[in-house]
Motif scaffolding. Sequence first.
Motif, PDB file in Angstrom:
ATOM      1  N   ASN A  49      -5.892  22.970   0.458  1.00  0.00           N
ATOM      2  CA  ASN A  49      -6.674  22.541   1.442  1.00  0.00           C
ATOM      3  C   ASN A  49      -7.049  21.151   0.896  1.00  0.00           C
ATOM      4  OD1 ASN A  49      -7.800  22.128   3.989  1.00  0.00           O
ATOM      5  ND2 ASN A  49      -9.608  23.429   3.405  1.00  0.00           N
ATOM      6  N   GLY A  50      -6.365  20.218   0.270  1.00  0.00           N
ATOM      7  CA  GLY A  50      -7.007  19.224  -0.380  1.00  0.00           C
ATOM      8  C   GLY A  50      -7.762  19.100  -1.267  1.00  0.00           C
ATOM      9  N   PHE A  90     -18.630  23.199 -11.721  1.00  0.00           N
ATOM     10  CA  PHE A  90     -18.196  24.051 -10.569  1.00  0.00           C
ATOM     11  C   PHE A  90     -17.715  25.367 -11.235  1.00  0.00           C
ATOM     12  CE2 PHE A  90     -14.711  25.810  -7.968  1.00  0.00           C
ATOM     13  CZ  PHE A  90     -15.393  25.922  -6.987  1.00  0.00           C
ATOM     14  N   GLU A  91     -18.110  26.515 -10.848  1.00  0.00           N
ATOM     15  CA  GLU A  91     -17.621  27.570 -11.492  1.00  0.00           C
ATOM     16  C   GLU A  91     -16.424  28.278 -10.701  1.00  0.00           C
ATOM     17  OE1 GLU A  91     -19.192  32.260 -12.773  1.00  0.00           O
ATOM     18  OE2 GLU A  91     -20.582  30.615 -12.849  1.00  0.00           O
ATOM     19  N   TYR A  92     -15.252  28.137 -10.955  1.00  0.00           N
ATOM     20  CA  TYR A  92     -14.018  28.781 -10.391  1.00  0.00           C
ATOM     21  C   TYR A  92     -14.055  30.157 -10.138  1.00  0.00           C
ATOM     22  CZ  TYR A  92      -9.283  29.642  -8.912  1.00  0.00           C
ATOM     23  OH  TYR A  92      -8.195  30.236  -8.351  1.00  0.00           O
ATOM     24  N   GLN A  93     -13.810  30.628  -9.168  1.00  0.00           N
ATOM     25  CA  GLN A  93     -13.686  31.957  -8.683  1.00  0.00           C
ATOM     26  C   GLN A  93     -12.265  32.227  -7.978  1.00  0.00           C
ATOM     27  OE1 GLN A  93     -15.966  34.546  -9.672  1.00  0.00           O
ATOM     28  NE2 GLN A  93     -16.915  32.999 -10.524  1.00  0.00           N
ATOM     29  N   ASN A  97     -11.824  31.262  -0.996  1.00  0.00           N
ATOM     30  CA  ASN A  97     -10.877  31.035  -0.050  1.00  0.00           C
ATOM     31  C   ASN A  97     -10.852  29.425   0.421  1.00  0.00           C
ATOM     32  OD1 ASN A  97      -9.183  30.521   2.134  1.00  0.00           O
ATOM     33  ND2 ASN A  97      -9.911  32.435   3.359  1.00  0.00           N
ATOM     34  N   PHE A  98     -10.256  28.543  -0.477  1.00  0.00           N
ATOM     35  CA  PHE A  98     -10.266  27.151  -0.101  1.00  0.00           C
ATOM     36  C   PHE A  98      -9.906  26.531   1.269  1.00  0.00           C
ATOM     37  CE2 PHE A  98     -10.390  27.399  -4.699  1.00  0.00           C
ATOM     38  CZ  PHE A  98     -11.286  26.201  -5.108  1.00  0.00           C
TER      39      PHE A  98
END
Length: 107
Positions: A49-50, A90-93, A97-98
């Motif tokens: 989603n960009g 930013f903490e990626y999980q 849901n992008f």
Amino acid sequence: MHIIDNGADCESEGFIRFRDPQTSLTGLFNRNGDIVIPAIYSGLTRVHNGLLVALKGATKKRVGIDSLITWVGGEEVLLDTSNNVIIADFEYQPTLNFSLFKKQKNL
């Protein structure tokens, strides 16, 4: 070419990751082969989603019983495909849901 999980990376939303063989850092090409994100990141996720998550400033280290080489440390940031930082630290999980994100200007 960017190799991930022992296979070549696939295009995602018209973008594809690449790795600089001299620095082992990762960047992003657009569908025309233009560099839209320079190879300054330790790692990048595929575009969703960009948006994509980048790891910057990590170091390679051998870990575990099998002595696998992986990136450790560094900072994760959320980027758009123009290399603009949307969220620093930013903490990626993986469960995020992008497709639900919408980028807009501050009002």
